[in-house]
Enzyme design. Structure first.
Site, PDB file in Angstrom:
ATOM      1  N   GLY A  75       0.824  -1.204   0.000  1.00 48.62           N
ATOM      2  CA  GLY A  75       0.000   0.000   0.000  1.00 48.62           C
ATOM      3  C   GLY A  75       0.857   1.252   0.000  1.00 48.62           C
ATOM      4  N   CYS A  76       0.214   2.413  -0.231  1.00 49.20           N
ATOM      5  CA  CYS A  76       0.965   3.667  -0.337  1.00 49.20           C
ATOM      6  C   CYS A  76       1.443   4.158   1.027  1.00 49.20           C
ATOM      7  CB  CYS A  76       0.123   4.726  -1.040  1.00 49.20           C
ATOM      8  SG  CYS A  76      -1.519   4.988  -0.333  1.00 49.20           S
ATOM      9  N   TYR A  77       0.553   4.204   2.009  1.00 50.61           N
ATOM     10  CA  TYR A  77       0.977   4.606   3.350  1.00 50.61           C
ATOM     11  C   TYR A  77       2.016   3.629   3.897  1.00 50.61           C
ATOM     12  CZ  TYR A  77      -2.690   8.163   4.203  1.00 50.61           C
ATOM     13  OH  TYR A  77      -3.482   9.279   4.180  1.00 50.61           O
ATOM     14  N   THR A  78       1.813   2.349   3.622  1.00 49.24           N
ATOM     15  CA  THR A  78       2.736   1.350   4.162  1.00 49.24           C
ATOM     16  C   THR A  78       4.120   1.500   3.552  1.00 49.24           C
ATOM     17  OG1 THR A  78       1.865  -0.215   2.536  1.00 49.24           O
ATOM     18  CG2 THR A  78       0.976  -0.343   4.737  1.00 49.24           C
ATOM     19  N   THR A  89       5.529   4.210   2.315  1.00 45.85           N
ATOM     20  CA  THR A  89       6.154   5.426   2.834  1.00 45.85           C
ATOM     21  C   THR A  89       6.687   5.212   4.238  1.00 45.85           C
ATOM     22  OG1 THR A  89       4.337   6.527   1.659  1.00 45.85           O
ATOM     23  CG2 THR A  89       5.849   7.923   2.892  1.00 45.85           C
TER      24      THR A  89
END
Length: 343
Positions: free
Chosen positions: A155-158, A160
């Site tokens: 995922g994107c938050y993960t 980052t």
């Protein structure tokens, strides 16, 4: 795997969303790819350029309904850009037809089906595969990706958060418990389907926290950081919606467990990501504008009293989704990792 034209034939499963559009844009400039299939749930078989007008005169392909047997006849690799639960229904059928899959949903990221059920509210229908699938973050798992049939795209938050914290956790410089992650994402991170909070009058000129204490990326961050560091990691993660189209920043706070200076911690991060082409460890505080429309992740670190602060930014649609999916595709198929992703 390459076809008779020396290109790998690719299917885009669920071609209507923002991540699918970014994926198509990247693959159109990939020298070893031919996009042969795009699927949608719309039965009128629209052209891709009708769904995404920016693709006019760039690709002439009509969308079809998802049919694993037909996809297997036309494609070697499928990118599944489907919602969670929809992916776990389609992927076993694609694998049974010998189609390799890179899954952009969350359905195969977690290793424990009970954790999946707890955080996603659904019983996993393909539980025996969980725990056997490579987590597709190439900076950490590149050596496990080549030759695999299924990769779970992160995922994107993960991405980052994990990329920013991993060097310091592995080096023993921060406490693995009590890490606070303050994430901020552009509105495209919420997807293309209309929602009340993403309507322009609702989100413009406003910042809002959401999914406080129960965001589904929390167990994913805990799981991967625990795996790579060998420590039981526990984070407190709070995402925020920011009134911009794209971009994501995570500001992360952890208790220092060493006397390392900022410069020493920067060197730890640089050494950890040595020869990783899409990670840029910088001295200045990173900005989302500097990574927009790229597959780069910029990061830095600061020390304040006994707290280590890590700042990490990326484009949520590219390095946070479609760009890293192409990294995984390149590694899976034996192409150079950067193919199609650098100017």
């Amino acid at each position: 795997m390459p076809s008779s034209t020396d290109k790998t034939r690719v299917a885009i499963i669920g071609a209507t969303g923002y991540t699918a559009l970014e994926l198509i844009r990247i693959l159109l400039r990939h020298p070893h790819v031919e996009i042969t299939v795009a699927t949608t749930r719309q039965e009128d078989a629209p052209q891709l350029s009708e769904i995404h007008p920016s693709l006019r005169n760039r690709i002439d392909l009509a969308c079809t309904l998802l049919n694993p047997q037909e996809i297997a006849q036309a494609a070697d690799v499928a990118f599944t850009c489907l919602p969670h639960t929809a992916s776990m229904e389609a992927i076993p059928k694609l694998l049974a037809e010998n189609v390799k899959v890179i899954d952009l949903s969350a359905d195969y990221r977690l290793v424990d089906p009970e954790v999946y059920e707890q955080w996603y509210g659904h019983v996993h229908t393909d539980p025996t595969r969980l725990g056997t699938i490579v987590y597709g973050l190439p900076e950490l798992y590149a050596d496990q990706i080549p030759g695999k049939d299924l990769i779970a795209n992160p995922g994107c938050y993960t991405s980052t958060s994990i990329l920013g914290l991993a060097p310091l956790l592995c080096g023993g410089h921060i406490d693995p418990v009590g890490i606070c992650i303050d994430g901020k994402s552009g509105v495209s991170g919420a997807g293309r389907s209309p929602k009340m909070i993403t309507l322009f009058p609702e989100c413009n000129e406003s910042v809002m926290a959401y999914s406080v204490g129960n965001h589904r990326h929390t167990p994913e961050i805990d799981q991967v950081l625990s795996d790579v560091s060998g420590k039981e990691v526990e984070v407190v993660f709070t995402p925020h919606l920011i009134p911009m189209d794209r971009g994501l920043q995570c500001s992360m706070y952890a208790r220092a467990t060493s006397d390392a200076t900022e410069q020493e911690l920067l060197e730890v991060m640089r050494k950890f990501y040595e020869n990783k082409p899409f990670i840029r460890v910088i001295d200045a505080l990173p900005r989302t504008k500097d990574v927009a429309n790229t597959n780069f992740c910029d990061m830095t670190v600061r020390v304040s009293r006994e707290t280590v602060q890590v700042f990490s930014v990326l484009d949520n649609l590219i390095k946070g989704a479609s760009g890293v999916a192409v990294q995984n595709f390149n590694l899976m198929c034996g192409y150079d990792e950067t193919t199609g992703l650098l100017p």
